[in-house]
Every structure is written in C-alpha cells, then in structure tokens.
Design an enzyme around this catalytic site. Structure first.
Site, PDB file in Angstrom:
ATOM      1  N   LYS A 205     -30.320 -58.526   1.731  1.00  0.00           N
ATOM      2  CA  LYS A 205     -31.683 -58.158   1.317  1.00  0.00           C
ATOM      3  C   LYS A 205     -31.664 -56.918   0.420  1.00  0.00           C
ATOM      4  CE  LYS A 205     -33.126 -57.541   5.570  1.00  0.00           C
ATOM      5  NZ  LYS A 205     -31.878 -57.797   6.328  1.00  0.00           N
TER       6      LYS A 205
ATOM      7  N   ARG B 127     -19.392 -53.077   5.041  1.00  0.00           N
ATOM      8  CA  ARG B 127     -20.336 -52.463   4.096  1.00  0.00           C
ATOM      9  C   ARG B 127     -20.094 -50.967   3.908  1.00  0.00           C
ATOM     10  NH1 ARG B 127     -26.422 -53.447   5.104  1.00  0.00           N
ATOM     11  NH2 ARG B 127     -25.814 -52.873   7.213  1.00  0.00           N
TER      12      ARG B 127
ATOM     13  N   ARG C 236     -41.085 -57.481  10.147  1.00  0.00           N
ATOM     14  CA  ARG C 236     -40.052 -57.977  11.054  1.00  0.00           C
ATOM     15  C   ARG C 236     -40.646 -58.556  12.327  1.00  0.00           C
ATOM     16  NH1 ARG C 236     -35.681 -54.492   9.014  1.00  0.00           N
ATOM     17  NH2 ARG C 236     -33.786 -54.840  10.193  1.00  0.00           N
TER      18      ARG C 236
ATOM     19  N   ARG D 212     -22.896 -46.935   7.565  1.00  0.00           N
ATOM     20  CA  ARG D 212     -24.076 -46.669   8.384  1.00  0.00           C
ATOM     21  C   ARG D 212     -23.694 -46.575   9.858  1.00  0.00           C
ATOM     22  NH1 ARG D 212     -28.543 -50.878   6.361  1.00  0.00           N
ATOM     23  NH2 ARG D 212     -28.795 -51.057   8.607  1.00  0.00           N
TER      24      ARG D 212
ATOM     25  N   ARG E 120     -28.433 -56.025  16.782  1.00  0.00           N
ATOM     26  CA  ARG E 120     -29.439 -56.185  15.715  1.00  0.00           C
ATOM     27  C   ARG E 120     -29.655 -57.657  15.408  1.00  0.00           C
ATOM     28  NH1 ARG E 120     -26.379 -52.711  11.688  1.00  0.00           N
ATOM     29  NH2 ARG E 120     -27.599 -53.733  10.057  1.00  0.00           N
TER      30      ARG E 120
END
Ligand code: AP5
Ligand code: MG
Length: 226
Positions: free
Chosen positions: A15, A129, A90, A162, A173
């Site tokens: 996203k 990431r 969400r 992160r 998550r």
C-alpha cells in the site's frame, strides 16, 4: 467533485509503496494513517505516545483517535484535489465516518483498490522491509536492496526497520487484519467500487494496473504533477 481513492490490503501488501508512486504521478495526496502516527511519535506528541502502545503490539489504535486524526488531515488545503488513503479505513466504523465526512463536502470514494497477496509473501516482505528516515522510500533486503547497505538510493538518508516488523508482531497484525479489516472488502464490493489487483506482481506492474483501474476518474479530475 474530488477523486478519493482507498488502498486496501494486508500489512506488507504494498500500500505504502504504491501510494507514494501514485501520488507522484497524479494530483492525489498520499495520506497514510501509520505514517501520521510514526511522525507524531517522532515529534513526541501525546497522540504519538498513545498510538505507540497499540502499534508495538500490532493492535489497532482506537477508532475515535484514528478518525479524528484523519479527518483533521484531509481538511488541509493539499487534500482538496483528492486523497489516496493508505491504511485507512481499517474498520467498518472508520469507513462509515469517512463516508459521512466526505458527503458533507459533496464528495465520495471513487475507487477502492484491493491488493491481494498470499500470507507467506506478506511475512517475507515485512521481514525484509527497510524504510528511509528522510524521504520514506521503501527497500527490501530480499527483493530490491539499496545499492549501499543502510543508505537510501534516492536521497542518501538512513534506512531503518520498523519496530512493529518483528515476526511475532507482524503475524499478529495479519490476524488483526483478517478479523477487523477484511470485512471491508465485502463492504466496498457491495458498493460496487472495489477493484481487485494482483499485488504479487512486480511493483511497476501493480502501479500500471492501479492507474488503469483509476483511468476514468483520473482523466476527469486528476492531472499528473509537473
Ligand atoms: P501501517 O503503517 O498502515 O502498516 P500496515 O497496514 O501493517 O501495512 P504496512 O505498512 O506494513 O504494509 P504496506 O502495505 O504499506 O507495504 P509496503 O508498501 O511498505 O500501520 C501500522 C500500525 O499503525 C497498525 O498496526 C496500527 O497499530 C496503526 N494504525 C494505522 N492505521 C490505522 C487505522 N486506520 N486504524 C487503527 N490503527 C491504525 O511494502 C512492504 C515491503 O514489501 C517493502 O519492503 C516493499 O519494498 C516491498 N514490496 C512492496 N510491493 C512489492 C512487490 N510488488 N513485490 C515485491 N516487494 C514489494
Ligand atoms: Mg505502509
């Protein structure tokens, strides 16, 4: 009438990656709830401290907090020509709040782009990431690492991982996504404005598929940036 677009999809679906490119190639402004929380945390605000407690556990920040933050953000002048929502809404409550706020400005959600990606790919993407502290560009140590380790190719900024990207939190998550966010797919399907995109393809393929899906909305109301 402005063009507003929602990018819907699980953690790691792409996203943020796609929203950044789409905002560079259209007049739409990228609004990412997670980025706003991370910025608030860096600034040490009360909102940032509150959000951190939820983010670290991979839980959703309470609806009223997120909704307040997003509605305040989209009231800014740079959102007047349209927004790409990344990570918001969400929950059903967030979706309804967004709709009624847009309706007051005679505006709507033009399209919801749903990025479909298998679970095992998501976890690998999250684990690999790296994000630039300065410009927000994302890299991936497995798929496309930066040329110099830990340094952003685009701006020379430092790359970081992160804190909620540990395997345990990422898995949670995903669970939270399946339980609380996935029902929005059906919600928008019923409204007739959901486009499913194969998020497993290469990044540029996904961008092209999104631009194609948005074609008729962008032609009429969004011009590419200079
Ligand atoms: P948020 O920051 O929104 O995180 P998320 O939804 O978990 O999504 P991610 O940012 O992890 O994934 P992404 O889809 O943006 O993928 P990306 O492009 O980076 O939210 C964080 C937290 O904030 C939440 O857990 C919650 O606590 C709170 N929060 C935020 N919004 C909220 C809300 N509305 N309500 C309540 N709480 C909220 O890509 C991932 C990796 O894959 C990168 O390395 C990238 O380079 C790579 N990649 C991307 N596309 C491809 C591709 N096509 N092929 C190969 N690799 C790719
Ligand atoms: Mg993101």
């Amino acid at each position: 009438m402005t063009t507003n677009v929602i990018l819907l999809g699980p953690p790691g679906a792409g996203k943020g990656t796609q929203a950044k490119t789409l905002s560079e190639r259209t007049s739409l402004t990228h609004v990412a709830s997670g980025d706003l929380f991370r910025a608030a945390l860096r600034e040490g605000t009360e909102l940032g401290m509150l959000a951190k407690a939820y983010m670290d556990r991979g839980e959703l920040v309470p609806n009223e907090v997120v909704i307040g933050m997003i509605l305040e953000r989209i009231a800014q002048p740079d959102c007047a020509s349209g927004v790409i929502f990344d990570g918001f809404p969400r929950t059903r409550e967030q979706a309804v709040a967004l709709e009624s706020s847009l309706a007051k400005q005679n505006s709507t959600i033009a399209a919801v782009l749903y990025l479909r990606v298998p679970n095992e790919v998501l976890l690998r993407r999250i684990a690999g990431r790296q994000t630039c502290k300065t410009c927000g560009a994302t890299y991936n140590i497995y798929y496309f690492p930066s040329h110099r380790p830990g340094i952003c190719d685009a701006c020379g900024g430092r790359l970081y991982q992160r804190s909620d990207d540990s395997m345990e939190t990422a898995q949670h998550r995903l669970d939270v996504y399946f339980e609380q966010t996935m029902p929005l797919i059906e919600y928008y399907q019923r409204q007739g404005n959901l486009f499913e995109i194969d998020g497993q393809q290469e990044i540029s393929w996904v961008t092209d598929a999104m631009l194609k899906a948005l074609g008729k909305y962008l032609v009429t109301s969004a011009q590419p940036k200079e």
